[in-house]
Scaffold this active site. Sequence first.
Site, short mmCIF file in Angstrom:
data_model
loop_
_atom_site.label_atom_id
_atom_site.label_comp_id
_atom_site.label_asym_id
_atom_site.label_seq_id
_atom_site.Cartn_x
_atom_site.Cartn_y
_atom_site.Cartn_z
CB THR A 58 1.22 -2.93 -1.38
OG1 THR A 58 1.54 -3.70 -0.56
CG2 THR A 58 0.20 -3.40 -2.52
CD GLU A 59 6.65 -4.51 0.56
OE1 GLU A 59 6.02 -3.40 0.27
OE2 GLU A 59 6.98 -4.93 1.50
CG ASN A 60 1.11 -7.38 -1.83
OD1 ASN A 60 1.67 -6.30 -1.47
ND2 ASN A 60 0.23 -7.90 -1.93
#
Lengths: 220, 231
Positions: A58-60
């Site tokens: 997840t890019e966060n």
Amino acid sequence: MTTYAGVPTGADHRLSMDELAAVIARDIPAGSFVNLGIGQPTKIADHLPADSGVVLHTENGMLNMGPKAEGDAIDPDLTNAGKVPVTELPGAAYFHHADSFAMMRGGHLDVCVLGAYQVAFNGDLANWHTGRPDDIPAVGGAMDLAIGAKDVYVMMTLFTRTGEPKLVPRCAYPLTGLGCVSRVYTDHAVFDVGPGGVRIRETYGVGARELTERLGLTPS
Amino acid sequence: MSRAEIVDSADAAVAGIEDGSTVLVGGFGLAGMPFDLIDALIRQGAKDLTIVSNNAGNGDVGLAALLAAGRVRKVLCSFPRQADSWVFDDLYRAGKIELEVVPQGNLAERMRAAGAGIGAFYCPTAVGTPLAEGKEVREIDGRTYLLEYPIKGDYALIAAHAADTLGNLVYRKTARNFGPVMATAATTTIVQVDKVVEPGTLDPEAVVTPSIYVDRVVQVTARQYTVQGAR
């Protein structure tokens, strides 16, 4: 170039988004590092077999993200890219944003699945902005994912609510990335797209010949 | 001053932020949002601010409250429009705030470049899109790139889980997000933490932001805002 002779029929009806998520989960190679973006594609996680070995990014800032958190498991410090509370799996890792996007841009991510307004036959993607003057543009990580993942899959309905195709000769909406999409999963069919044109891989409740006509593809 | 200062209140932490400053604000949605520092900044009164943050406020708290107070001239962010971004949406549609949309990875990398002394870098993100307009294009080994410049802050306001009294920081889960990068990219980095501990308490192998990047630290009472930006 389009081919439709011998295209397998995967189902006798148009797929629901959940059924489509299951089809995409089936096609994700075991052991892949995968980003499922936000919204509809996150449903794919529910259909990955437990032994798939797929690691969700997840890019966060997390690898080996687990399912959505419920009840007491909700932790405000632990969310996915859609800001939905999630859980961590054994072997999870956290990292900051510059590292997270270096993973994409650096070619380390195997697959990402994005939604789209439109995809062009050559793989151009439009999924961030309608271009309407009153619409507030918001790109998030879409452009980074589009050019970063080794394989970019799109998950979308094939037609708009008013019946216009979303797989088009050329995108009318502002682009997210050039020639970046390799496969398009829709409720009516799965397509390979790219420099070689469109190839229908599988259809659901519609004939390949009819689809070819509705989309204006060139029969092979 | 090179050594981090541990201050008693969020108000003391944000003292001296000038009108017109560029302020990097950590957080992804509400995770990692430095609520206490932002509330103190609202009380402090600095205006005409340029805010660099992933989002443009969620709900009515944190960054959204700063926007609602009319202190922000411009926002650089990747994802302003969300289900709960009504404060920003109204300001934007009324023409009361300027917006520069930056792809999320470029936002992070441009701040990383600022913190690492990189003058500019070539990046493949956004090639062929409207966000490439006006940018220098260069082909390297057959791939097309855009020239991207650093984003430097006068101040960074970030949240971390714990600091030692030297200013070494550790974070918690995905609340880490932009914190470590922003800490490097601002002239003055101000951090709110859930706890301050003595040197030697944090495992040196686990320190994420070394103290050299940190200027002011304040301990606050953790707020457990429920995530509400889901879409």
